[in-house]
Design a protein around this motif. Structure first.
Motif, PDB file in Angstrom:
ATOM      1  N   PRO A   8      10.965  -5.379  35.277  1.00  0.00           N
ATOM      2  CA  PRO A   8      12.373  -5.421  36.025  1.00  0.00           C
ATOM      3  C   PRO A   8      12.343  -6.679  36.717  1.00  0.00           C
ATOM      4  O   PRO A   8      11.677  -7.576  36.889  1.00  0.00           O
ATOM      5  N   ILE A   9      13.852  -7.184  37.001  1.00  0.00           N
ATOM      6  CA  ILE A   9      13.960  -8.308  37.503  1.00  0.00           C
ATOM      7  C   ILE A   9      13.332  -8.726  38.924  1.00  0.00           C
ATOM      8  O   ILE A   9      12.985  -9.752  39.269  1.00  0.00           O
ATOM      9  N   SER A  10      13.132  -7.524  39.643  1.00  0.00           N
ATOM     10  CA  SER A  10      12.353  -7.801  41.039  1.00  0.00           C
ATOM     11  C   SER A  10      10.818  -8.277  40.832  1.00  0.00           C
ATOM     12  O   SER A  10      10.545  -8.978  41.583  1.00  0.00           O
ATOM     13  N   ALA A  11      10.507  -7.932  39.703  1.00  0.00           N
ATOM     14  CA  ALA A  11       9.002  -8.447  39.414  1.00  0.00           C
ATOM     15  C   ALA A  11       9.132  -9.742  38.785  1.00  0.00           C
ATOM     16  O   ALA A  11       8.180 -10.763  38.641  1.00  0.00           O
ATOM     17  N   VAL A  12      10.200 -10.244  38.183  1.00  0.00           N
ATOM     18  CA  VAL A  12      10.461 -11.651  37.595  1.00  0.00           C
ATOM     19  C   VAL A  12      10.789 -12.582  38.660  1.00  0.00           C
ATOM     20  O   VAL A  12      10.248 -13.830  38.671  1.00  0.00           O
ATOM     21  N   LEU A  13      11.589 -12.394  39.535  1.00  0.00           N
ATOM     22  CA  LEU A  13      12.186 -13.348  40.446  1.00  0.00           C
ATOM     23  C   LEU A  13      11.000 -13.726  41.406  1.00  0.00           C
ATOM     24  O   LEU A  13      10.266 -12.420  41.939  1.00  0.00           O
ATOM     25  N   ARG A  14      10.558 -14.760  41.727  1.00  0.00           N
ATOM     26  CA  ARG A  14       9.570 -15.008  42.640  1.00  0.00           C
ATOM     27  C   ARG A  14      10.365 -14.865  44.120  1.00  0.00           C
ATOM     28  O   ARG A  14      11.365 -14.893  44.464  1.00  0.00           O
ATOM     29  N   PRO A  15       9.562 -14.324  45.194  1.00  0.00           N
ATOM     30  CA  PRO A  15      10.080 -14.163  46.501  1.00  0.00           C
ATOM     31  C   PRO A  15      10.764 -15.510  47.199  1.00  0.00           C
ATOM     32  O   PRO A  15      10.271 -16.766  46.916  1.00  0.00           O
ATOM     33  N   TRP A  16      12.073 -15.352  47.824  1.00  0.00           N
ATOM     34  CA  TRP A  16      13.054 -16.506  48.005  1.00  0.00           C
ATOM     35  C   TRP A  16      12.174 -17.403  49.110  1.00  0.00           C
ATOM     36  O   TRP A  16      12.273 -18.550  49.288  1.00  0.00           O
ATOM     37  N   PRO A  17      11.494 -16.636  50.109  1.00  0.00           N
ATOM     38  CA  PRO A  17      10.923 -17.595  51.190  1.00  0.00           C
ATOM     39  C   PRO A  17       9.740 -18.432  50.748  1.00  0.00           C
ATOM     40  O   PRO A  17       9.417 -19.587  51.101  1.00  0.00           O
ATOM     41  N   LEU A  18       9.007 -17.978  49.468  1.00  0.00           N
ATOM     42  CA  LEU A  18       8.293 -18.627  48.682  1.00  0.00           C
ATOM     43  C   LEU A  18       8.682 -19.997  48.140  1.00  0.00           C
ATOM     44  O   LEU A  18       8.268 -20.993  48.043  1.00  0.00           O
ATOM     45  N   PHE A  19      10.003 -19.648  47.536  1.00  0.00           N
ATOM     46  CA  PHE A  19      10.943 -20.540  46.875  1.00  0.00           C
ATOM     47  C   PHE A  19      11.453 -21.692  47.637  1.00  0.00           C
ATOM     48  O   PHE A  19      11.134 -22.996  47.853  1.00  0.00           O
ATOM     49  N   LEU A  20      11.931 -21.255  49.023  1.00  0.00           N
ATOM     50  CA  LEU A  20      12.467 -22.283  50.042  1.00  0.00           C
ATOM     51  C   LEU A  20      11.438 -22.594  51.097  1.00  0.00           C
ATOM     52  O   LEU A  20      11.980 -23.429  52.004  1.00  0.00           O
ATOM     53  N   ASP A  21      10.191 -22.558  50.902  1.00  0.00           N
ATOM     54  CA  ASP A  21       9.108 -22.956  51.696  1.00  0.00           C
ATOM     55  C   ASP A  21       9.007 -24.498  51.866  1.00  0.00           C
ATOM     56  O   ASP A  21       8.859 -25.412  51.243  1.00  0.00           O
ATOM     57  N   LEU A  22       9.633 -25.121  52.955  1.00  0.00           N
ATOM     58  CA  LEU A  22       9.753 -26.489  53.258  1.00  0.00           C
ATOM     59  C   LEU A  22       8.538 -27.047  53.503  1.00  0.00           C
ATOM     60  O   LEU A  22       8.163 -28.376  53.116  1.00  0.00           O
ATOM     61  N   SER A  23       7.386 -26.302  53.767  1.00  0.00           N
ATOM     62  CA  SER A  23       6.172 -26.997  53.885  1.00  0.00           C
ATOM     63  C   SER A  23       5.419 -27.371  52.763  1.00  0.00           C
ATOM     64  O   SER A  23       4.355 -28.275  52.757  1.00  0.00           O
TER      65      SER A  23
END
Length: 168
Positions: A8-23
């Motif tokens: 399912p798409i929820s398993a395919v998409l990576r978490p957005w906080p991980l994607f947008l992690d500025l550190s």
């Protein structure tokens, strides 16, 4: 025909906080490190990059409501028929292969692009999306970058002032 169903798409998409992690953002040390980061991030975040590009395309269609509604319906068909279904599609007790579904949706999408004359907007959206992918993919250091990096052994030397060398 029992092929493995896509997750399912929820398993395919990576978490957005991980994607947008500025550190996790840093400048690469070489062109080789840049290409390594880009390939790793493309493998890991490809669905996220696709969603961002699709959102950019939808935003460009805000001024044209008919193509916007049409492409939202086509996007919903892609999501439901390709990503969310766990069981094979059956029509009149005939099981339809996933390749036929993807081919039909691809042709439907192309016809809609040319019929609504929005192919140029899609082209611009893909260019902007590719720039975002390139920017994010090069600047985001993958978590396993020290172990799998072509410079992994060199990067470990930085921890010790004398390095990993044996004394002579």
């Amino acid at each position: 025909m029992s092929s493995a169903a896509p997750p399912p798409i929820s398993a395919v998409l990576r978490p957005w906080p991980l994607f947008l992690d500025l550190s996790a953002l840093s400048l690469p040390i070489s062109v080789s490190e840049s290409t390594y980061r880009l390939t790793q991030n493309l493998r890991f975040f490809l669905p996220n990059y696709a969603v961002i590009t699709l959102i950019i395309f939808v935003v460009t269609l805000v001024t044209r409501p008919l193509p916007l509604i049409l492409f939202l319906c086509i996007s919903a068909a892609w999501v439901y028929l390709v990503l969310w279904r766990d069981e094979p599609l059956s029509v009149f007790d005939f099981e339809i292969d996933q390749k036929i579904i993807v081919g039909f949706l691809a042709v439907l999408t192309l016809v809609a692009l040319f019929w609504t004359k929005t192919w140029s907007k899609l082209f611009v959206s893909v260019i902007v999306g590719a720039a975002i992918v390139l920017f994010h993919g090069v600047l985001r250091a993958p978590e396993d970058s020290l172990e799998d990096s072509p410079y992994g052994s060199l990067l470990n030397v930085v921890d010790s002032p004398r390095g990993e060398y044996a004394s002579v």
